[in-house]
Design a protein around this motif. Structure first.
Motif, PDB file in Angstrom:
ATOM      1  N   ILE A   1     -23.959  -7.237   6.812  1.00  0.00           N
ATOM      2  CA  ILE A   1     -23.248  -6.884   5.583  1.00  0.00           C
ATOM      3  C   ILE A   1     -21.876  -6.295   5.926  1.00  0.00           C
ATOM      4  O   ILE A   1     -20.877  -6.561   5.253  1.00  0.00           O
TER       5      ILE A   1
ATOM      6  N   PHE B   1     -19.529  -9.094   6.534  1.00  0.00           N
ATOM      7  CA  PHE B   1     -19.042  -9.714   5.297  1.00  0.00           C
ATOM      8  C   PHE B   1     -17.918  -8.874   4.685  1.00  0.00           C
ATOM      9  O   PHE B   1     -16.907  -9.406   4.219  1.00  0.00           O
ATOM     10  N   THR B   2     -18.104  -7.556   4.692  1.00  0.00           N
ATOM     11  CA  THR B   2     -17.080  -6.656   4.149  1.00  0.00           C
ATOM     12  C   THR B   2     -15.788  -6.772   4.946  1.00  0.00           C
ATOM     13  O   THR B   2     -14.696  -6.882   4.382  1.00  0.00           O
TER      14      THR B   2
ATOM     15  N   PHE C   1     -14.013 -10.062   4.257  1.00  0.00           N
ATOM     16  CA  PHE C   1     -13.386 -10.049   2.934  1.00  0.00           C
ATOM     17  C   PHE C   1     -12.056  -9.295   2.973  1.00  0.00           C
ATOM     18  O   PHE C   1     -11.041  -9.769   2.450  1.00  0.00           O
TER      19      PHE C   1
ATOM     20  N   LEU D   1     -13.338 -13.926  -2.542  1.00  0.00           N
ATOM     21  CA  LEU D   1     -14.722 -13.828  -3.019  1.00  0.00           C
ATOM     22  C   LEU D   1     -15.473 -15.138  -2.794  1.00  0.00           C
ATOM     23  O   LEU D   1     -16.634 -15.136  -2.376  1.00  0.00           O
TER      24      LEU D   1
ATOM     25  N   THR E   1     -16.996 -15.776   0.696  1.00  0.00           N
ATOM     26  CA  THR E   1     -18.008 -14.839   1.187  1.00  0.00           C
ATOM     27  C   THR E   1     -19.400 -15.340   0.811  1.00  0.00           C
ATOM     28  O   THR E   1     -19.647 -15.649  -0.354  1.00  0.00           O
TER      29      THR E   1
ATOM     30  N   LEU F   1     -22.063 -14.258  -0.159  1.00  0.00           N
ATOM     31  CA  LEU F   1     -22.842 -13.344  -0.987  1.00  0.00           C
ATOM     32  C   LEU F   1     -22.448 -13.596  -2.432  1.00  0.00           C
ATOM     33  O   LEU F   1     -21.360 -14.104  -2.702  1.00  0.00           O
TER      34      LEU F   1
ATOM     35  N   GLN G   1     -21.017 -12.530  -6.048  1.00  0.00           N
ATOM     36  CA  GLN G   1     -19.939 -11.599  -6.366  1.00  0.00           C
ATOM     37  C   GLN G   1     -20.489 -10.207  -6.637  1.00  0.00           C
ATOM     38  O   GLN G   1     -19.909  -9.208  -6.203  1.00  0.00           O
TER      39      GLN G   1
ATOM     40  N   GLN H   1     -23.267  -8.845  -5.433  1.00  0.00           N
ATOM     41  CA  GLN H   1     -23.698  -8.230  -4.168  1.00  0.00           C
ATOM     42  C   GLN H   1     -22.507  -7.685  -3.391  1.00  0.00           C
ATOM     43  O   GLN H   1     -22.529  -6.553  -2.893  1.00  0.00           O
ATOM     44  N   LEU H   2     -21.457  -8.507  -3.290  1.00  0.00           N
ATOM     45  CA  LEU H   2     -20.281  -8.077  -2.531  1.00  0.00           C
ATOM     46  C   LEU H   2     -19.620  -6.871  -3.188  1.00  0.00           C
ATOM     47  O   LEU H   2     -19.212  -5.928  -2.503  1.00  0.00           O
TER      48      LEU H   2
ATOM     49  N   HIS I   1     -21.537  -3.772  -2.228  1.00  0.00           N
ATOM     50  CA  HIS I   1     -21.339  -3.361  -0.835  1.00  0.00           C
ATOM     51  C   HIS I   1     -19.929  -2.819  -0.600  1.00  0.00           C
ATOM     52  O   HIS I   1     -19.751  -1.831   0.122  1.00  0.00           O
TER      53      HIS I   1
END
Length: 247
Positions: A142, A145-146, A149, A163, A166, A168, A170, A172-173, A176
């Motif tokens: 995770i 992913f952050t 982004f 977005l 990624t 995940l 939207q 979920q992101l 996080h």
């Protein structure tokens, strides 16, 4: 002529750069103030000598944890101030905190603050931090992913494009990003777009604000001015005048 505020700064390479934007050392030769642009990051500062304030709030000793920067902040300092700092990536500190990294532990920060009393430059500070600068551990996916982004925003991708790339949802992101950066993806994108506009203004002080607004993805100059002032606390025109007056 001696600068009123000198700054030594270095960006870590390798694994450390995933979490830490920079290590820095500031020294003043007179009282003064500057405006610090928002970068969505957080930091830890160690005041060795003198006095300093951020938005009129004194920087505390032995160390002071600076929360996420959502707007430009006024930094005021006294004569002969010496200040050392660690600047984290937007999600860096919270990710290290979740991993219980030594740089987030109170006892270690107190130990570093004692060593800072013997530091006189950035090299000394780096040596004091060396025992705490091991970042060669496995990361949470995770966090990856952050980080990806945020990198896309820094590379001038639009919020929707970042977005879409990624893996995940939207929602979920957004959850996080809010947990790790303290702000929404939309606010993060606003900060990075304003920073792009700042760079454009610096690069060509003769270019019209309308042209800069359109190049940076704003619908018109009015929208650009509102967004810029919301993050920087001054208008783009005033920011340009400040740049010109320093030349």
């Amino acid at each position: 002529m001696t600068e009123p505020l000198s700054l030594e700064i270095e960006s870590p390479q390798g694994d450390a750069g995933y979490y830490v934007q920079s290590l820095w050392f500031a020294r003043s030769t007179t009282d003064g103030e500057i405006w610090l642009p928002s970068d969505a990051g957080s930091g830890i500062v160690f005041l060795k000598r003198g006095n300093a304030k951020v938005d009129d709030k004194p920087i505390m000793q032995p160390y002071d944890i600076q929360k996420h920067s959502l707007q430009s902040k006024k930094f005021t300092y006294s004569n002969e101030m010496m200040l050392f700092g660690i600047r984290f990536q937007p999600a860096g500190y919270s990710q290290l905190e979740a991993l219980n990294h030594p740089l987030t532990q109170i006892d270690n920060l107190s130990c570093i603050s004692k060593q800072v009393t013997q530091c006189n430059n950035l090299l000394d500070f780096k040596k004091a931090l060396a025992p705490y600068f091991d970042f060669t551990f496995s990361r949470d996916h995770i966090a990856d992913f952050t980080h990806a982004f945020i990198q896309r925003l820094a590379e001038r991708q639009t919020l929707m494009d970042a977005l879409d790339e990624t893996p995940l949802s939207q929602r979920q992101l957004e959850r996080h990003i809010k947990q790790q950066c303290g702000i929404t993806p939309k606010h993060l994108a606003r900060i990075y777009r304003v920073r792009q506009a700042m760079t454009a203004i610096k690069m060509d002080t003769s270019k019209s604000m309308t042209q800069i607004a359109l190049e940076c993805g704003y619908c018109d100059q009015s929208h650009f001015t509102r967004e810029f002032r919301g993050i920087m606390r001054i208008t783009p025109a005033k920011y340009r005048r400040c740049l010109v007056s320093r030349c």
